[in-house]
Each structure stands twice: as C-alpha cells, then as structure tokens.
Design a protein around this motif. Structure first.
Motif, PDB file in Angstrom:
ATOM      1  N   ILE A 337      -6.191  -6.292  23.037  1.00 41.68           N
ATOM      2  CA  ILE A 337      -6.833  -6.815  24.254  1.00 41.68           C
ATOM      3  C   ILE A 337      -6.849  -5.685  25.281  1.00 41.68           C
ATOM      4  CG2 ILE A 337      -6.855  -8.679  25.976  1.00 41.68           C
ATOM      5  CD1 ILE A 337      -6.668  -9.831  23.120  1.00 41.68           C
ATOM      6  N   MET A 338      -8.012  -5.431  25.866  1.00 42.79           N
ATOM      7  CA  MET A 338      -8.144  -4.391  26.891  1.00 42.79           C
ATOM      8  C   MET A 338      -7.839  -4.957  28.276  1.00 42.79           C
ATOM      9  SD  MET A 338      -9.052  -1.205  26.612  1.00 42.79           S
ATOM     10  CE  MET A 338      -9.393  -0.107  25.248  1.00 42.79           C
ATOM     11  N   VAL A 339      -7.005  -4.224  28.985  1.00 46.32           N
ATOM     12  CA  VAL A 339      -6.716  -4.554  30.383  1.00 46.32           C
ATOM     13  C   VAL A 339      -7.499  -3.536  31.214  1.00 46.32           C
ATOM     14  CG1 VAL A 339      -4.887  -4.809  32.084  1.00 46.32           C
ATOM     15  CG2 VAL A 339      -4.424  -5.344  29.703  1.00 46.32           C
ATOM     16  N   VAL A 340      -8.354  -4.037  32.102  1.00 46.53           N
ATOM     17  CA  VAL A 340      -9.287  -3.138  32.795  1.00 46.53           C
ATOM     18  C   VAL A 340      -9.148  -3.222  34.325  1.00 46.53           C
ATOM     19  CG1 VAL A 340     -10.904  -3.403  30.870  1.00 46.53           C
ATOM     20  CG2 VAL A 340     -11.280  -4.747  32.940  1.00 46.53           C
ATOM     21  N   SER A 341      -9.781  -2.258  34.990  1.00 47.15           N
ATOM     22  CA  SER A 341      -9.777  -2.209  36.452  1.00 47.15           C
ATOM     23  C   SER A 341     -10.762  -3.225  37.013  1.00 47.15           C
ATOM     24  CB  SER A 341     -10.203  -0.816  36.930  1.00 47.15           C
ATOM     25  OG  SER A 341      -9.303   0.159  36.473  1.00 47.15           O
ATOM     26  N   GLY A 342     -10.367  -3.913  38.076  1.00 44.66           N
ATOM     27  CA  GLY A 342     -11.260  -4.859  38.743  1.00 44.66           C
ATOM     28  C   GLY A 342     -12.536  -4.149  39.190  1.00 44.66           C
ATOM     29  N   GLY A 343     -13.705  -4.752  38.875  1.00 51.07           N
ATOM     30  CA  GLY A 343     -14.976  -4.132  39.231  1.00 51.07           C
ATOM     31  C   GLY A 343     -15.662  -3.478  38.038  1.00 51.07           C
ATOM     32  N   TYR A 344     -14.856  -3.028  37.048  1.00 48.65           N
ATOM     33  CA  TYR A 344     -15.413  -2.417  35.838  1.00 48.65           C
ATOM     34  C   TYR A 344     -16.321  -3.417  35.127  1.00 48.65           C
ATOM     35  CZ  TYR A 344     -15.472  -0.624  31.023  1.00 48.65           C
ATOM     36  OH  TYR A 344     -15.862  -0.186  29.783  1.00 48.65           O
ATOM     37  N   PRO A 345     -17.478  -3.044  34.557  1.00 56.73           N
ATOM     38  CA  PRO A 345     -17.992  -1.702  34.311  1.00 56.73           C
ATOM     39  C   PRO A 345     -18.803  -1.105  35.454  1.00 56.73           C
ATOM     40  CG  PRO A 345     -19.415  -3.296  33.251  1.00 56.73           C
ATOM     41  CD  PRO A 345     -18.308  -4.084  33.916  1.00 56.73           C
ATOM     42  N   GLU A 346     -18.787  -1.771  36.621  1.00 52.23           N
ATOM     43  CA  GLU A 346     -19.453  -1.164  37.782  1.00 52.23           C
ATOM     44  C   GLU A 346     -18.389  -0.401  38.577  1.00 52.23           C
ATOM     45  OE1 GLU A 346     -23.368  -3.446  38.724  1.00 52.23           O
ATOM     46  OE2 GLU A 346     -21.748  -4.916  38.827  1.00 52.23           O
ATOM     47  N   ASP A 347     -18.537  -0.319  39.887  1.00 53.33           N
ATOM     48  CA  ASP A 347     -17.601   0.478  40.690  1.00 53.33           C
ATOM     49  C   ASP A 347     -16.194  -0.116  40.673  1.00 53.33           C
ATOM     50  OD1 ASP A 347     -19.610   2.204  41.323  1.00 53.33           O
ATOM     51  OD2 ASP A 347     -20.125   1.204  43.202  1.00 53.33           O
ATOM     52  N   TYR A 348     -15.204   0.743  40.553  1.00 51.72           N
ATOM     53  CA  TYR A 348     -13.801   0.300  40.581  1.00 51.72           C
ATOM     54  C   TYR A 348     -12.963   1.408  41.200  1.00 51.72           C
ATOM     55  CZ  TYR A 348     -13.713   3.302  36.453  1.00 51.72           C
ATOM     56  OH  TYR A 348     -13.842   4.369  35.606  1.00 51.72           O
ATOM     57  N   ASP A 349     -11.786   1.023  41.682  1.00 53.88           N
ATOM     58  CA  ASP A 349     -10.865   2.001  42.272  1.00 53.88           C
ATOM     59  C   ASP A 349      -9.887   2.507  41.228  1.00 53.88           C
ATOM     60  OD1 ASP A 349     -11.917   1.766  44.880  1.00 53.88           O
ATOM     61  OD2 ASP A 349     -10.834  -0.121  45.160  1.00 53.88           O
ATOM     62  N   LYS A 350      -9.377   3.721  41.460  1.00 55.01           N
ATOM     63  CA  LYS A 350      -8.371   4.324  40.566  1.00 55.01           C
ATOM     64  C   LYS A 350      -7.083   4.558  41.352  1.00 55.01           C
ATOM     65  CE  LYS A 350     -11.756   7.136  37.984  1.00 55.01           C
ATOM     66  NZ  LYS A 350     -12.114   8.526  37.615  1.00 55.01           N
ATOM     67  N   GLY A 351      -6.041   4.937  40.620  1.00 55.68           N
ATOM     68  CA  GLY A 351      -4.804   5.375  41.281  1.00 55.68           C
ATOM     69  C   GLY A 351      -3.795   4.279  41.556  1.00 55.68           C
ATOM     70  N   PHE A 352      -4.003   3.074  40.996  1.00 60.18           N
ATOM     71  CA  PHE A 352      -3.032   1.991  41.202  1.00 60.18           C
ATOM     72  C   PHE A 352      -1.844   2.170  40.252  1.00 60.18           C
ATOM     73  CE2 PHE A 352      -7.058  -0.374  42.347  1.00 60.18           C
ATOM     74  CZ  PHE A 352      -6.805  -0.403  43.718  1.00 60.18           C
ATOM     75  N   ALA A 353      -0.638   1.976  40.775  1.00 56.72           N
ATOM     76  CA  ALA A 353       0.582   2.081  39.956  1.00 56.72           C
ATOM     77  C   ALA A 353       0.610   0.939  38.940  1.00 56.72           C
ATOM     78  CB  ALA A 353       1.806   2.024  40.848  1.00 56.72           C
ATOM     79  N   ILE A 354       0.989   1.268  37.703  1.00 48.97           N
ATOM     80  CA  ILE A 354       1.076   0.271  36.628  1.00 48.97           C
ATOM     81  C   ILE A 354       2.552  -0.024  36.366  1.00 48.97           C
ATOM     82  CG2 ILE A 354       0.521  -0.251  34.217  1.00 48.97           C
ATOM     83  CD1 ILE A 354      -1.659   1.984  34.435  1.00 48.97           C
ATOM     84  N   SER A 355       2.907  -1.309  36.371  1.00 51.20           N
ATOM     85  CA  SER A 355       4.300  -1.667  36.080  1.00 51.20           C
ATOM     86  C   SER A 355       4.359  -2.603  34.879  1.00 51.20           C
ATOM     87  CB  SER A 355       4.952  -2.339  37.296  1.00 51.20           C
ATOM     88  OG  SER A 355       4.265  -3.535  37.594  1.00 51.20           O
ATOM     89  N   GLY A 356       5.511  -2.629  34.218  1.00 47.28           N
ATOM     90  CA  GLY A 356       5.761  -3.586  33.138  1.00 47.28           C
ATOM     91  C   GLY A 356       5.589  -3.060  31.733  1.00 47.28           C
ATOM     92  N   ILE A 357       5.076  -1.818  31.589  1.00 50.66           N
ATOM     93  CA  ILE A 357       4.865  -1.286  30.226  1.00 50.66           C
ATOM     94  C   ILE A 357       6.182  -1.271  29.448  1.00 50.66           C
ATOM     95  CG2 ILE A 357       4.139   0.725  28.850  1.00 50.66           C
ATOM     96  CD1 ILE A 357       2.186   1.434  31.138  1.00 50.66           C
ATOM     97  N   GLU A 358       7.267  -0.926  30.158  1.00 50.18           N
ATOM     98  CA  GLU A 358       8.583  -0.817  29.489  1.00 50.18           C
ATOM     99  C   GLU A 358       9.117  -2.177  29.032  1.00 50.18           C
ATOM    100  OE1 GLU A 358       9.110  -1.684  33.745  1.00 50.18           O
ATOM    101  OE2 GLU A 358       7.866  -0.251  32.660  1.00 50.18           O
TER     102      GLU A 358
END
Length: 424
Positions: A337-358
């Motif tokens: 399952i792909m987790v994507v940025s809000g707004g994708y596939p159009e304009d979206y912001d980058k640089g948000f910290a990702i938590s919970g992978i561990e």
C-alpha cells in the motif's frame, strides 16, 4: 562484489533489499537513493543520466555490475555507453540497449514491434502536428472512449482516456500543436479502447532465454474505487488471483515467447526486465504497453516473493545463461500500500517529518519519496512509503499492511483504503 544501483524510488529500495540478501553482494552503492537505501547501502549524489559521473564512480569504486532501476538512463542509452567505452565495457549493465529501450521510449516503436511480431494489441494510428487534422478525422471512425498516448516519456502521465469526441479532438490538438506534454507529445498514438481487467507480467531476459517473474496488479487512480487522477501507483497485489494456469499459458505462448523471439529476430540487445502491461478482454490477453524496467509499486511485491539469489540471476543475464539458473518463488501473497503526500498527483508539499517507521512489525517498509534531513526522515516526493506484507491470501496481507500504516504519521498523509477491492 561491489554493485551500483541507479534510481531513488520505492522500486530501487526493493531492489536494494533483495540484492543485499545475496552473499555475493558485499558492497552496494545507490545513485542517488533515498532515506531507505541510506539505511542499508551507500547513497551517492549522482543523477542516473549523468553517464560520465557514473563512469568515474565505477572506475573509482571498482564496481562490477550496474543495475538500472528507472527508464530514463535506459532510454538515453546507458547500456550502449558502457559497451562502447573500453575502460568500463567489462562491467555488465542490467537493462536493455538504447534500441531495446525504445519499447518504452516510443509508443509508436512498441506498436510497430507488436504488429510486426503478431502479438495481440489494440488497433492504432499515429499522428504529428502536420497530420493533426487527419488524427481528428481518425477519431470519428472509433467508438468512445478515445485513447490518446503521447509517443515519448511523460513520467506516466501522457495517456488520456476521453468519452467525448470533441474533447478528444481538442486534446489531440493540445498535445500535438500546443505541446501539452512537451516533446513527449510531438507524436501521438491514437488507440482503440479495450475493455477488460489489467494485469502486469514481468519477464527477466538475457535476450535469448527468459524467466517469468511473479504477476502483479497495481492500482493507478488516486481515489477509491479507481476514481480520480492517474498516479504512479497507489498499491499492488501479487500474485494476481485471476491469473490461473490457463491464462498464464496464453500469456506465455502468445505474448512472452514472441516478444523475446522478436527481440532476437530484430537484432535488439536486451539484458534486463520486460514489464508487459496486459489487458484481459473476454479471457484473452492483449498488450497495452511495454516498459523496459520493473514497475513501481509492483517491484515492492514482486521482489520480496523472489527467493532465488538476485545477483546470481543478474550474473546469468549478463552471461546469457539464464536457462542454467533456477527461479524460486514464495507461494504466499504479497501486497503493498502506498502512503502519499496530500495533494498528490497534483501540487503537494515536501519536508514533513515522518514518524512511526520504527514501530512497524511483520511488514516491510520501502521508501519512495524520502530523504534524511538532520538525521530525521522527511517526505521528499508524491509517493512517500510503500508498506509491503505477506499473507496466505492477499486479503490477509492487505489487512497486515493497513494495520501497520496506522502506526505511521506525517502531515497531510493519504492512502487508498480499498486496494484489492476488485479481486475475488
């Protein structure tokens, strides 16, 4: 053995994960890679199409194999670049020649290849700015919906499927005259629309012999129920439940064998993956398109299911001895399952910290659009993470992926909650 892997997406993280399982792979470099590959290999800040920089790296690091993830370096001729340079010609490149890469680089080339080798595909015609009005006339001979495909690479966005004739004619003019997709749409292929269910077939070939890799089905639309805009892919399932022995025999006999034989007949050097996009119409497989590399997110379900040593498979490809190695596949289902940025596939912001992978357990997390910033994994693309799980059925695997996605967080995070919805 020191191996260089080119690319920076989820596909490359999945390939890196599998390459590193081989006892032969002692050192893996990824150019440019992402935060996920940085965790398991060494990232190198080189663009995959900067061949001179790649050559310097290969010489400096005594690299013994180059594995190409994305299509761009292949279409630009990285295989030929290595082959024609005496300093690096001994280093095998896993990927087709520039001519072979035209199967993906040019829709028209692919259609001509299919027709020439009598491989089932939709009827088509191609047009340029000079023949745009003939194209508009050709559209009137077809039943809707109308399929318009930019001939060149358009980052997976160069295909339009339209219901209305006038809209199709307007869009054709937009593509050819107004360069809607830039150079990619200086030529447009118009195709008859095929109605059926899609399936991806993956083949590894040395140009003479081939191995059929696990089948997969991906979900391209951003919205649930396959609605909304096309994306690079929101999830995938492998194996495909409806791809039974009867269908697979048809695919191998009518499509895979004539494709590999066609490459040989046409004198096309091809040592790498062939991704065959299929549509099953009333039980009969037909080719929608060829890609000359693994798909993404399909790689994230296909690679984990391969139990054989991937480096050994690639060495056999390079030596044209693929018939001498065995391919073993995990019988379980895998889903991603792909987790994507809000707004994708159009304009979206980058640089948000990702938590919970561990906190993820019993699933694999492949990074797609991520990077490290001051030791913190942050979003760096539209498609951010792929969460892959195994199960005795695809339903069980999907459930596991969703349970783990609940542990992840970044601002404006989005994912489809219905992957596999159309499968029994």
């Amino acid at each position: 053995m020191t191996i260089l892997l080119l690319g920076s997406g989820g596909r490359e993280h999945a390939l890196a994960y599998k390459l590193l399982q081989s006892p032969t792979c002692k050192n893996l470099l990824v150019a440019p890679g992402n935060a996920g590959t940085a965790n398991i290999a060494t990232n190198v800040a080189i663009n995959p199409t900067d061949f001179e920089a790649i050559k310097s790296l290969v010489i400096k690091e005594s690299i013994e194999m180059v594995v190409v993830g994305p299509e761009d370096p292949l279409v630009h001729g990285i295989y030929d670049f290595f082959k024609s340079d005496t300093q690096i010609s001994h280093v095998p490149v896993i990927g087709p020649s520039k001519l072979g890469a035209q199967l993906e680089g040019s829709k028209e080339f692919a259609k001509e290849f299919l027709v020439k080798h009598q491989i089932p595909t939709a009827a088509y015609a191609s047009f340029t700015a000079e023949t745009v009005e003939q194209g508009c006339q050709f559209l009137t001979t077809l039943q809707p919906p109308f399929v318009l495909k930019a001939d060149g690479l358009a980052a997976g966005k160069g295909v339009l499927i339209l219901q209305d004739l006038q809209e199709a004619q307007t869009e054709l003019r937009n593509m050819l005259v107004n360069a809607k997709f830039g150079v990619a749409s200086s030529k447009v292929v118009i195709e008859e629309f095929l109605d059926g269910i899609e399936l991806s077939c993956f083949v590894l070939t040395d140009g003479k012999n081939y191995k059929l890799l696990p089948t997969a089905k991906d979900y391209k639309r951003i919205g649930e129920g396959d609605t909304g805009l096309n994306t690079g892919g929101m999830g995938a399932v492998s194996p495909v439940p409806f791809a039974d022995a009867v269908l697979m025999e048809k695919i191998e006999t009518r499509i895979v064998k004539p494709t590999v034989a066609g490459l040989q007949k046409d004198g096309i050097e091809y040592k790498g993956f062939v991704f065959i996009g299929l549509i099953i119409v009333k039980g009969e497989p037909m080719v929608i398109e060829y890609n000359v590399r693994m798909g993404d997110p399909e790689t994230e379900v296909v690679m984990p299911r391969i139990q054989s040593d991937l480096v050994a498979l690639f060495q056999a490809v390079a030596a044209q001895k693929l018939d001498e190695v065995t391919l073993t596949i995990d019988p379980r289902s895998a889903t991603t399952i792909m987790v994507v940025s809000g707004g994708y596939p159009e304009d979206y912001d980058k640089g948000f910290a990702i938590s919970g992978i561990e906190n993820i357990t019993d699933s694999l997390v492949f990074h797609a659009g991520t990077k490290l910033e001051n030791g913190q994994v942050v979003t760096n693309g539209g498609r951010v993470l792929a969460v892959t799980s195994f199960g005795d059925s695809f339903q069980e695997a999907i459930k596991k992926s969703y349970q783990n996605i609940d542990k992840l967080h970044f601002d404006k995070m989005y994912f489809r909650k219905d992957i596999g919805f159309d499968l029994a």
